[in-house]
Design a protein around this motif. Structure first.
Motif, PDB file in Angstrom:
ATOM      1  N   HIS A   1       0.924  -1.501  -0.360  1.00  0.00           N
ATOM      2  CA  HIS A   1      -0.261  -0.161  -0.150  1.00  0.00           C
ATOM      3  C   HIS A   1       0.809   0.840   0.040  1.00  0.00           C
ATOM      4  O   HIS A   1       0.650   2.258  -1.107  1.00  0.00           O
ATOM      5  CB  HIS A   1      -0.787  -0.070   1.450  1.00  0.00           C
ATOM      6  CG  HIS A   1      -1.713  -0.611   1.822  1.00  0.00           C
ATOM      7  ND1 HIS A   1      -1.973  -1.880   1.755  1.00  0.00           N
ATOM      8  CD2 HIS A   1      -2.900  -1.324   0.183  1.00  0.00           C
ATOM      9  CE1 HIS A   1      -3.331  -2.963   2.294  1.00  0.00           C
ATOM     10  NE2 HIS A   1      -3.461  -2.223   0.310  1.00  0.00           N
ATOM     11  N   ILE A   2       1.946   1.149   0.537  1.00  0.00           N
ATOM     12  CA  ILE A   2       2.649   2.428   0.735  1.00  0.00           C
ATOM     13  C   ILE A   2       3.292   2.652  -1.087  1.00  0.00           C
ATOM     14  O   ILE A   2       3.598   3.759  -1.161  1.00  0.00           O
ATOM     15  CB  ILE A   2       3.616   2.572   1.801  1.00  0.00           C
ATOM     16  CG1 ILE A   2       3.041   2.196   3.246  1.00  0.00           C
ATOM     17  CG2 ILE A   2       5.058   3.456   2.170  1.00  0.00           C
ATOM     18  CD1 ILE A   2       4.498   2.027   4.642  1.00  0.00           C
ATOM     19  N   ALA A   3       4.100   1.800  -1.088  1.00  0.00           N
ATOM     20  CA  ALA A   3       4.839   1.740  -2.386  1.00  0.00           C
ATOM     21  C   ALA A   3       3.520   2.439  -3.281  1.00  0.00           C
ATOM     22  O   ALA A   3       3.685   3.173  -4.436  1.00  0.00           O
ATOM     23  CB  ALA A   3       5.160   0.002  -2.888  1.00  0.00           C
ATOM     24  N   ASP A   4       2.635   1.379  -3.553  1.00  0.00           N
ATOM     25  CA  ASP A   4       2.006   2.533  -4.664  1.00  0.00           C
ATOM     26  C   ASP A   4       1.029   4.432  -3.951  1.00  0.00           C
ATOM     27  O   ASP A   4       1.003   4.372  -5.334  1.00  0.00           O
ATOM     28  CB  ASP A   4      -0.229   0.909  -4.200  1.00  0.00           C
ATOM     29  CG  ASP A   4       0.390  -0.153  -5.290  1.00  0.00           C
ATOM     30  OD1 ASP A   4       1.052   0.202  -5.652  1.00  0.00           O
ATOM     31  OD2 ASP A   4      -0.656  -0.584  -4.890  1.00  0.00           O
ATOM     32  N   ALA A   5       1.348   3.736  -3.240  1.00  0.00           N
ATOM     33  CA  ALA A   5       0.531   5.135  -2.272  1.00  0.00           C
ATOM     34  C   ALA A   5       1.805   6.258  -2.885  1.00  0.00           C
ATOM     35  O   ALA A   5       0.977   7.054  -3.287  1.00  0.00           O
ATOM     36  CB  ALA A   5       0.258   5.317  -0.938  1.00  0.00           C
TER      37      ALA A   5
ATOM     38  N   GLY B   1       4.920   5.801  -4.609  1.00  0.00           N
ATOM     39  CA  GLY B   1       5.102   5.964  -6.669  1.00  0.00           C
ATOM     40  C   GLY B   1       6.035   4.514  -5.947  1.00  0.00           C
ATOM     41  O   GLY B   1       6.804   5.119  -7.362  1.00  0.00           O
ATOM     42  N   MET B   2       6.799   4.695  -4.751  1.00  0.00           N
ATOM     43  CA  MET B   2       7.728   3.409  -5.125  1.00  0.00           C
ATOM     44  C   MET B   2       7.686   1.996  -5.590  1.00  0.00           C
ATOM     45  O   MET B   2       6.566   1.488  -5.972  1.00  0.00           O
ATOM     46  CB  MET B   2       8.565   3.400  -4.097  1.00  0.00           C
ATOM     47  CG  MET B   2       8.887   5.046  -3.197  1.00  0.00           C
ATOM     48  SD  MET B   2       8.828   5.604  -1.901  1.00  0.00           S
ATOM     49  CE  MET B   2      10.106   4.367  -1.399  1.00  0.00           C
ATOM     50  N   THR B   3       8.359   1.051  -5.192  1.00  0.00           N
ATOM     51  CA  THR B   3       8.846  -0.041  -5.450  1.00  0.00           C
ATOM     52  C   THR B   3       8.162  -0.563  -4.100  1.00  0.00           C
ATOM     53  O   THR B   3       9.088  -0.196  -3.298  1.00  0.00           O
ATOM     54  CB  THR B   3       9.711  -0.754  -6.457  1.00  0.00           C
ATOM     55  OG1 THR B   3      10.818  -0.507  -5.758  1.00  0.00           O
ATOM     56  CG2 THR B   3       9.470  -0.408  -7.582  1.00  0.00           C
ATOM     57  N   PRO B   4       7.485  -1.677  -3.873  1.00  0.00           N
ATOM     58  CA  PRO B   4       7.429  -2.312  -2.774  1.00  0.00           C
ATOM     59  C   PRO B   4       9.273  -2.923  -1.965  1.00  0.00           C
ATOM     60  O   PRO B   4       9.084  -2.787  -0.989  1.00  0.00           O
ATOM     61  CB  PRO B   4       6.799  -3.722  -2.781  1.00  0.00           C
ATOM     62  CG  PRO B   4       6.144  -3.581  -4.137  1.00  0.00           C
ATOM     63  CD  PRO B   4       7.192  -2.537  -5.096  1.00  0.00           C
ATOM     64  N   VAL B   5       9.744  -3.410  -3.078  1.00  0.00           N
ATOM     65  CA  VAL B   5      11.663  -3.094  -2.901  1.00  0.00           C
ATOM     66  C   VAL B   5      11.646  -2.083  -2.039  1.00  0.00           C
ATOM     67  O   VAL B   5      12.448  -1.938  -0.950  1.00  0.00           O
ATOM     68  CB  VAL B   5      12.001  -3.961  -3.464  1.00  0.00           C
ATOM     69  CG1 VAL B   5      13.219  -4.239  -3.553  1.00  0.00           C
ATOM     70  CG2 VAL B   5      11.644  -4.975  -4.698  1.00  0.00           C
ATOM     71  N   HIS B   6      11.827  -1.273  -2.604  1.00  0.00           N
ATOM     72  CA  HIS B   6      12.168   0.243  -2.712  1.00  0.00           C
ATOM     73  C   HIS B   6      11.251   0.277  -0.301  1.00  0.00           C
ATOM     74  O   HIS B   6      11.844   1.375  -0.187  1.00  0.00           O
ATOM     75  CB  HIS B   6      12.525   1.254  -3.155  1.00  0.00           C
ATOM     76  CG  HIS B   6      13.833   2.059  -2.779  1.00  0.00           C
ATOM     77  ND1 HIS B   6      13.005   3.214  -3.191  1.00  0.00           N
ATOM     78  CD2 HIS B   6      14.502   1.786  -2.786  1.00  0.00           C
ATOM     79  CE1 HIS B   6      14.485   4.335  -2.625  1.00  0.00           C
ATOM     80  NE2 HIS B   6      15.370   3.031  -2.560  1.00  0.00           N
ATOM     81  N   VAL B   7      10.336   0.010  -0.945  1.00  0.00           N
ATOM     82  CA  VAL B   7       9.839   0.567   0.715  1.00  0.00           C
ATOM     83  C   VAL B   7      10.564  -0.291   1.491  1.00  0.00           C
ATOM     84  O   VAL B   7      10.838   0.712   2.714  1.00  0.00           O
ATOM     85  CB  VAL B   7       8.314   0.489   0.321  1.00  0.00           C
ATOM     86  CG1 VAL B   7       7.219   0.270   1.622  1.00  0.00           C
ATOM     87  CG2 VAL B   7       7.757   1.225  -1.190  1.00  0.00           C
ATOM     88  N   CYS B   8      10.929  -1.256   1.334  1.00  0.00           N
ATOM     89  CA  CYS B   8      11.129  -1.978   2.075  1.00  0.00           C
ATOM     90  C   CYS B   8      12.464  -1.580   2.762  1.00  0.00           C
ATOM     91  O   CYS B   8      12.557  -1.485   3.974  1.00  0.00           O
ATOM     92  CB  CYS B   8      11.150  -3.337   1.713  1.00  0.00           C
ATOM     93  SG  CYS B   8      12.190  -4.936   3.092  1.00  0.00           S
TER      94      CYS B   8
END
Lengths: 243, 243
Positions: free
Chosen positions: B199-203, B205-212
Motif C-alpha cells: 500500500h505504501i508503495a502504491d501510494a 509511487g515507489m516499488t515495494p522493494v524500495h519501500v522495504c
DNA sequence: CGATATTTTGACATGGATCAAGTCTAGTGG
DNA sequence: CCACTAGACTTGATCCATGTCAAAATATCG
C-alpha cells in the motif's frame, strides 16, 4: 541562495495587458462560481484588482482571508521547499477560483503568484462563507468547483506517482491544452500557454534540463511542438497513450 | 519545511473503538457531513452496508450515483494503469466522505475498495444534492469536506513531485498517524494502520522493494517503527524535518 | 502442515539529476 | 541601429537514487 533562477523566470514573461498573443482576456461567464453573484456580493468596496505579471497574490502561511475568481490572465499556486525547489500545485486559469486553499488555523497552505498580468475579483472570506450559508446554490457551486480542482489534483498525483518524465510532461500539456480550449473555444491546433520550461519542470517535479531533453525527444517523435509558449499537439492520439 | 504546512489540520473527530487490533470501530459523530442528517435522509431504504475487506466499492468509470460516509474501517481510492500499476489516491478513514470523485459525464474518476471490513452509509446523489440545495449548512459542510480532501491531494502532489523516497514515506506515515490520532484521540505513541508495504508503495509511487529498504533505513536511524500495521513515530521532530 | 502472501536481501540496470558550457533571444541603453 | 546583458534554452559528461529481477526468509491462514 540559488532561488534566483528558479523563482524569477516569471518576471520575464511580463507581456503587457490585453494583447493578442497573451491570454489575458475578458471573461463574461464563469461556470464555477457565478461571477455575477461574486461581483454583486463584493460590492462593499473596490474588489477588482489588476496585478502585474510576477506579483505575489498571497504567500504560504498568509492569513486565510479572501477568495478570488481570476477574471483574466494566468496564475499559479505553489509550495516552496527549503532547498529552493518549488512544486507548482496548479495553474489557475481565467474563471478559476483561487484563495480557498487554506484554513483559519494555519493560513494559506500554498503561495500564489501571477504568471501574466491578471485581473482578480475578490471578497472577504467572512462574506463569502456568509453567502454560502445563505445560498445553497452558491455553496454547491463552490463545492463543485473545489471538486473539479480536487479531481485535477488527483490526476496530478497519478501522473507524478506512476509516470515517466515523458508521461508527466505529456499529461500536463494535454491538460492545459484542454483547459485553454474549454475557455477559448475554437479549434486552432495551436494554443498559447504563458509558461516556460521552468514552469513545466516545477509542475512535473523534473529539472529544467530534463524537461528540455524530453520536449526535444517528443518533438522529434512528432508528438507535439512547444516553443515560446506556442503549443501544438501534433499527434493527440499517441500523446493520450503516452499520458 | 514546516510540518504544520504540509499536513492539513484535520479537525478532531470522534472516538470509540470496537476491536483492539483492527481499526474497525463504531462512529458516533462525523464532522464532515453530519451523519445524523445523512442517515435521516437516507431513510428511504436500507442504506447502511457492511462490506468485507477487499470488496470493491465502485470501479473507475462506474456510474456517478451515490455518496457515502465511511462509518467504520479503512478504504482506499486508486487509479489503475494499463501496466498493472496502481496509484493510491487517498486513504479513506472513518468519518470521511467517499463517492464524490466523479462527474455525471465521465462517471467515477477513480476506483475504491475496502482495505478492512467497512461500514458505509450511503445515499443517492440526486437526494444528496437535493438536500444540499435545501440546506446551506449541509452544503457548506460538504464544501468544507471537499476542500479538506483537495488540500490533502495537493500535499500529496508536493510530496510526490519534490521529495525523495524517504521524504515521501515519512510524509505518508506522519499524515496517517495524525489522521488516526485525530479520530481516536489518546496519545499512545503507537497507532494501528491496516496497511502493508505494498500500500505504501502504491501510494508513494515507489516499488515495494524500495519501500522495504527505506523503512529499514529509517528504523535503523531511529526515526520510526512500522511492523504489521503498528506504527510508532520514534522521533517526530526529525521525521518532520525529513517530510 | 502445506499453501500463499508479505517482507527482506542481493546483484545489477537505468532514468533522471547534477554539473558545466555553450547558444539563442528579447530587452536596454548608447 | 548596434552592442551589451540577462534570461531561457540546448547539449554533453558523469553520477546516483531508485527500479528490476531473482530468491530466501518470514508471517498468515485454512
Amino acid at each position: 541562495m540559488v532561488l534566483g533562477t528558479r523563482l524569477s523566470p516569471i518576471a520575464s514573461v511580463p507581456r503587457v495587458v490585453l494583447c493578442e498573443r497573451c491570454p489575458i482576456r475578458r471573461h463574461g461567464v464563469c461556470d464555477q462560481v457565478d461571477p455575477h453573484d461574486f461581483e454583486r456580493m463584493a460590492s462593499d468596496g473596490p474588489r477588482v484588482r489588476n496585478l502585474a505579471a510576477g506579483s505575489v497574490l498571497f504567500g504560504e502561511g498568509d492569513a486565510f482571508d479572501r477568495v478570488f475568481t481570476l477574471q483574466a490572465g494566468w496564475a499559479l499556486t505553489s509550495k516552496l521547499f527549503e532547498d529552493g525547489h518549488r512544486q507548482i500545485i496548479r495553474f489557475v486559469l481565467p474563471g478559476d477560483l483561487i484563495g480557498f486553499e487554506g484554513s483559519e488555523a494555519t493560513g494559506m497552505a500554498y503561495g500564489a503568484e501571477a504568471i501574466t498580468a491578471v485581473r482578480l475579483c475578490g471578497m472577504e472570506h467572512s462574506m463569502f462563507f456568509k453567502e454560502c450559508s445563505c445560498s445553497p446554490r452558491f455553496a454547491m457551486n463552490y463545492a463543485e468547483a473545489v471538486t473539479r480542482e480536487a479531481m485535477l489534483a488527483w490526476n496530478h498525483v497519478g501522473a507524478l506517482g506512476q509516470q515517466s518524465a515523458r508521461g508527466r510532461v505529456a499529461n500536463l500539456l494535454v491538460e492545459l491544452h484542454q483547459r485553454v480550449r474549454a475557455i477559448e473555444g475554437g479549434d486552432d491546433p495551436a494554443v498559447w500557454l504563458p509558461i516556460n520550461q521552468t514552469h513545466i519542470a516545477d509542475a512535473t517535479g523534473m529539472t529544467p534540463v530534463h524537461v528540455c531533453r524530453t520536449l526535444k525527444r517528443m518533438r522529434q517523435e512528432g508528438l507535439l511542438e512547444f516553443s515560446k509558449g506556442r503549443l501544438v499537439l501534433i499527434d493527440p492520439g499517441r500523446l493520450a497513450a503516452v499520458a
